[in-house]
Design a protein around this motif. Structure first.
Motif, PDB file in Angstrom:
ATOM      1  N   TYR A 282      -0.399  -5.025   3.505  1.00  0.00           N
ATOM      2  CA  TYR A 282      -2.177  -5.097   3.885  1.00  0.00           C
ATOM      3  C   TYR A 282      -2.643  -6.235   4.221  1.00  0.00           C
ATOM      4  O   TYR A 282      -2.941  -7.230   4.909  1.00  0.00           O
ATOM      5  CB  TYR A 282      -3.806  -4.008   3.424  1.00  0.00           C
TER       6      TYR A 282
ATOM      7  N   GLU B 165      -7.249   7.681  -6.436  1.00  0.00           N
ATOM      8  CA  GLU B 165      -5.596   6.737  -6.339  1.00  0.00           C
ATOM      9  C   GLU B 165      -5.592   7.458  -4.654  1.00  0.00           C
ATOM     10  O   GLU B 165      -5.425   6.558  -3.473  1.00  0.00           O
ATOM     11  CB  GLU B 165      -4.913   7.021  -6.983  1.00  0.00           C
ATOM     12  N   HIS B 166      -5.877   8.533  -4.491  1.00  0.00           N
ATOM     13  CA  HIS B 166      -5.654   8.798  -3.295  1.00  0.00           C
ATOM     14  C   HIS B 166      -6.916   8.736  -2.368  1.00  0.00           C
ATOM     15  O   HIS B 166      -6.595   8.301  -0.990  1.00  0.00           O
ATOM     16  CB  HIS B 166      -6.115  11.086  -3.824  1.00  0.00           C
TER      17      HIS B 166
ATOM     18  N   SER C 258       1.133   0.054  -0.194  1.00  0.00           N
ATOM     19  CA  SER C 258      -0.702  -0.202   0.916  1.00  0.00           C
ATOM     20  C   SER C 258      -1.104  -1.722   0.712  1.00  0.00           C
ATOM     21  O   SER C 258      -1.100  -2.136   2.002  1.00  0.00           O
ATOM     22  CB  SER C 258      -0.926   0.794   0.963  1.00  0.00           C
ATOM     23  N   HIS C 259      -1.140  -1.479  -0.334  1.00  0.00           N
ATOM     24  CA  HIS C 259      -1.583  -3.546  -0.457  1.00  0.00           C
ATOM     25  C   HIS C 259      -0.473  -4.236   0.134  1.00  0.00           C
ATOM     26  O   HIS C 259      -2.120  -5.718   0.693  1.00  0.00           O
ATOM     27  CB  HIS C 259      -2.119  -3.254  -2.285  1.00  0.00           C
TER      28      HIS C 259
ATOM     29  N   PHE D  44      -8.472   5.772  -2.871  1.00  0.00           N
ATOM     30  CA  PHE D  44      -7.781   4.432  -2.507  1.00  0.00           C
ATOM     31  C   PHE D  44      -6.506   4.009  -1.288  1.00  0.00           C
ATOM     32  O   PHE D  44      -6.948   3.473  -0.116  1.00  0.00           O
ATOM     33  CB  PHE D  44      -7.920   3.711  -3.112  1.00  0.00           C
ATOM     34  N   LEU D  45      -6.112   5.198  -1.527  1.00  0.00           N
ATOM     35  CA  LEU D  45      -4.102   5.517  -0.635  1.00  0.00           C
ATOM     36  C   LEU D  45      -5.209   4.991   1.099  1.00  0.00           C
ATOM     37  O   LEU D  45      -4.341   4.586   1.719  1.00  0.00           O
ATOM     38  CB  LEU D  45      -3.268   6.343  -1.632  1.00  0.00           C
TER      39      LEU D  45
ATOM     40  N   GLU E   1       1.631   8.593  -5.554  1.00  0.00           N
ATOM     41  CA  GLU E   1       0.778   7.354  -5.368  1.00  0.00           C
ATOM     42  C   GLU E   1       0.133   6.307  -5.783  1.00  0.00           C
ATOM     43  O   GLU E   1       0.342   5.412  -4.679  1.00  0.00           O
ATOM     44  CB  GLU E   1      -0.730   8.013  -5.710  1.00  0.00           C
TER      45      GLU E   1
ATOM     46  N   LEU F 185       0.711   3.097  -3.260  1.00  0.00           N
ATOM     47  CA  LEU F 185      -0.844   2.353  -3.147  1.00  0.00           C
ATOM     48  C   LEU F 185      -0.489   0.862  -3.087  1.00  0.00           C
ATOM     49  O   LEU F 185      -1.091  -0.296  -2.342  1.00  0.00           O
ATOM     50  CB  LEU F 185      -1.695   2.954  -3.828  1.00  0.00           C
TER      51      LEU F 185
ATOM     52  N   SER G 108      -6.411   2.207   2.195  1.00  0.00           N
ATOM     53  CA  SER G 108      -5.856   1.912   2.456  1.00  0.00           C
ATOM     54  C   SER G 108      -4.446   2.138   3.791  1.00  0.00           C
ATOM     55  O   SER G 108      -4.722   0.852   4.748  1.00  0.00           O
ATOM     56  CB  SER G 108      -5.153   1.622   1.457  1.00  0.00           C
ATOM     57  N   HIS G 109      -4.664   3.561   3.893  1.00  0.00           N
ATOM     58  CA  HIS G 109      -3.538   3.404   5.329  1.00  0.00           C
ATOM     59  C   HIS G 109      -4.891   3.140   6.487  1.00  0.00           C
ATOM     60  O   HIS G 109      -4.088   2.874   7.311  1.00  0.00           O
ATOM     61  CB  HIS G 109      -3.319   5.151   5.495  1.00  0.00           C
TER      62      HIS G 109
ATOM     63  N   PHE H 162       0.098   8.958  10.617  1.00  0.00           N
ATOM     64  CA  PHE H 162      -1.411  10.008  10.259  1.00  0.00           C
ATOM     65  C   PHE H 162      -2.196  10.535  10.584  1.00  0.00           C
ATOM     66  O   PHE H 162      -2.849  11.450  10.617  1.00  0.00           O
ATOM     67  CB  PHE H 162      -1.781   8.458   8.633  1.00  0.00           C
TER      68      PHE H 162
END
Lengths: 187, 187
Positions: A133, B122-123, A129-130, B125-126, A122, A126, B129-130, A86
């Motif tokens: 995490y 969402e973008h 990703s949750h 929070f994504l 996305e 997401l 989240s990353h 990233f």
């Protein structure tokens, strides 16, 4: 060949054939042999990988040449050195194959294009990703609070099949315990 | 009152006034005093919190009554027991205030409604989240591979202001070292 990816995404969001064709275009396929590397520390171009078959290991080797296993990645896992991916920085982790593997991989640019064009992807990432995490939080808690014995028992419960697929030295590294301690626990 | 949240989101995605008004409707405001709890282990209803001012601590207390600090959360952090939040299970972590604090909070239902109605959130929070996932990976690596001294030095570099705001016992718990070890390192 990409069916596994489609099934995996459709567990979270339904896709039309056109949408999936569009998603597929952003990925590439690669077949790799045991011992091959997908990411090596110092690499400047890092992809994100979806594992279709096989078993990979994400790890970091410290200044004393000791290897620390971040995690193992098997069928349906997403794996990369995500800091490097990233932030476009040099890889500080290695990703190599403990078994022959088939993977799909995507570049950050393709990833971003895909997200911009198809917002529902996305939503899928997401959700993934949750889950990642949450798993990381549990791992941190486990490293902070549990004994070697408890950690080994947790590992057996969470990943019962990995015990047959991964050697003890690597499991010890993943658990943050010495090889000797692990032998004592698993005997 | 919600300006801080707007500025925070707009670092990632621009918002119209209407969009921000819509987002705001999904959040509630709460002012809490030092020592108060926002989440207690065993709670069945858990919210996700955005910290506007103050300092919170997310921790887990084990069967031997020992507290393990997952992380501290200060201005602009999102914090919760996300396992409990997303999976609707009983909280296994506590969230309490080390300083008086002001927070905005959202329920999972409101969160999901907001995401469904406004994909650009969402973008946002994504992206968040990353970043959280990358930070977790680094923390795991640090717990696996670094000495108490290195971990303490990392903490000072990453969170220079927290040293004045958090007592040594809690920093030791966060680092996974004993209070005595930390005293030796920080003297």
């Amino acid at each position: 060949m990409y069916t596994r990816l489609r099934e995996h995404i459709e567990k979270v969001v339904p896709l039309t054939d056109e949408e999936f064709a569009f998603i597929s275009k952003h990925f590439n396929y690669r077949k790799v042999k045991k011992h091959q590397y997908l990411i090596q520390e110092g690499d400047t171009t890092v992809y994100s990988y979806f594992v279709m078959t096989g078993l990979l290991k994400l790890s970091h080797t410290d200044a004393n040449d000791k290897e620390h296993v971040l995690h193992f990645a098997t069928e349906d896992w997403w794996v990369s050195d995500y800091q490097s991916y990233f932030h476009k920085t040099k890889a500080t982790m290695s990703l190599d194959c403990l078994e022959d593997a088939e993977v799909l991989y995507i570049s950050l640019e393709d990833d971003q294009q895909l997200h911009a064009a198809l917002p529902k992807i996305e939503h899928f990432f997401l959700r993934k990703s949750h889950l990642s995490y949450i798993a990381s939080q549990q791992r941190i808690l486990s490293l902070l609070s549990t004994s070697a014995k408890e950690r080994y028992e947790q590992f057996l419960r969470q990943y019962p099949t990995l015990l047959q697929r991964v050697n003890k030295t690597l499991i010890a590294s993943y658990l943050g315990v010495s090889r000797e301690t692990l032998s004592r626990l698993s005997s």
